[in-house]
Scaffold this motif. Sequence first.
Motif, short mmCIF file in Angstrom:
data_model
loop_
_atom_site.label_atom_id
_atom_site.label_comp_id
_atom_site.label_asym_id
_atom_site.label_seq_id
_atom_site.Cartn_x
_atom_site.Cartn_y
_atom_site.Cartn_z
N THR A 20 0.81 -1.21 0.00
CA THR A 20 0.00 0.00 0.00
C THR A 20 0.85 1.26 0.00
OG1 THR A 20 -1.63 -1.24 1.28
CG2 THR A 20 -1.95 1.13 1.13
N GLN A 21 2.03 1.20 0.59
CA GLN A 21 2.90 2.38 0.66
C GLN A 21 3.32 2.87 -0.72
OE1 GLN A 21 3.85 -0.67 1.34
NE2 GLN A 21 5.78 -1.05 0.27
N LYS A 22 3.17 2.04 -1.74
CA LYS A 22 3.56 2.44 -3.09
C LYS A 22 2.47 3.24 -3.81
CE LYS A 22 6.85 -1.34 -3.74
NZ LYS A 22 7.28 -2.48 -4.59
N VAL A 23 1.27 3.23 -3.26
CA VAL A 23 0.17 3.97 -3.87
C VAL A 23 0.31 5.45 -3.51
CG1 VAL A 23 -2.33 4.28 -3.98
CG2 VAL A 23 -1.35 1.98 -3.81
N LYS A 24 0.45 6.29 -4.53
CA LYS A 24 0.64 7.72 -4.32
C LYS A 24 -0.56 8.55 -4.75
CE LYS A 24 4.73 6.64 -2.95
NZ LYS A 24 5.03 6.63 -1.49
#
Length: 365
Positions: A106-110
């Motif tokens: 999820t941390q890759k979703v910007k």
Amino acid sequence: MKLILISLMLCLVACQPVQKKEENSSAYLPISAINIEVAKGFNIVETDSTFKMIIHSLSPKYQFEDSLVFPKKSLKKPFKHLINPIERIACQSSTHLIFINALNNTQKVKGISEMQYMPKDSLYQVLESNHVVEINKNGEANIEKLLAIHPDVFLVYPFEWQSDRFKKVNIKTLLVSEYMETTPLGRLEWIKFFGILLNESEKAATIFKEKSRKYEALVVPVDTSETIFFNLPFNDTWDMPAPNSISGNLLKDAGYQYIYANLGEGANDNLVQSKEKVWLDAMNAKYWLIIANRPQGYSLADLKQEETIYKEFKAVKDKKVIFCNTGYSPYFTQGIIAPDEMLKELLEIKSQGVDYAGVYFRYLK
């Protein structure tokens, strides 16, 4: 299906050949095994020099195709690369986010579209804490906001895919059409697609294997006495899912007899009836399944107030109106990767009283 073993470089096929290779070539993406079992919207084709994952339409009314290429060796023909590992993703749909979250990326979703319509759950809070940008504007992606977050890839639905707007500003897109699958497990298997993209193929395969095992163990034959129909009218028409659709097959696997099981061949072509016809056809159905966004606390009395004729429906009289409030349940989010849990609830609710309340479904009372 043939098991395909690959440890290859991730590339996105350019619509037109570029004049020279990009300076930053992709890193190697180890994929232990890909075995597409039930999904129909993407597949893998092997050639002498590549493996190609092809994403394509399942509707005869709307044709499209996109592809990812995994070279077996250095190719002379230039390709437009996706930087691997992918670190920055923009999603046109929250459904894409659910697959990514299941793979702990999820941390890759910007950036994401329609974030304001998502349930205000723990995942929403993670997006807020990560300062994820709302990239939607007036129903379409906002180019300026996309450029500001400079994603490695923008995951899009077919109706945005062919837009020249993205090509002109060098935003790389990738088509995702999991919603066109005809079965709950077919849609779930798109987690393998995201596994390839995020270098999480083994984890994706494990999730699919476990979820599909649980789902298949719950499937029961259709009971013709368990008649059911869907949803609510809009103005003078009543839309219901086709029988050979994700929703239609979910009910079938739970043993319900859809009153329109013999109508409609296209998986993504909703059945559109006049509301007067549905009144006649559904009056004596045992169950009524409503999937809609309503105020919290929506009740059987509220339903009766929408149309006075509803009080004559057998499902209303017997308090067999199954309700999924999409504004408060994770039906369109977590439910996408939890078809086994939804199937379990649809089975349980048949033997429960009006006080039954699952994560996804409850009776109106």
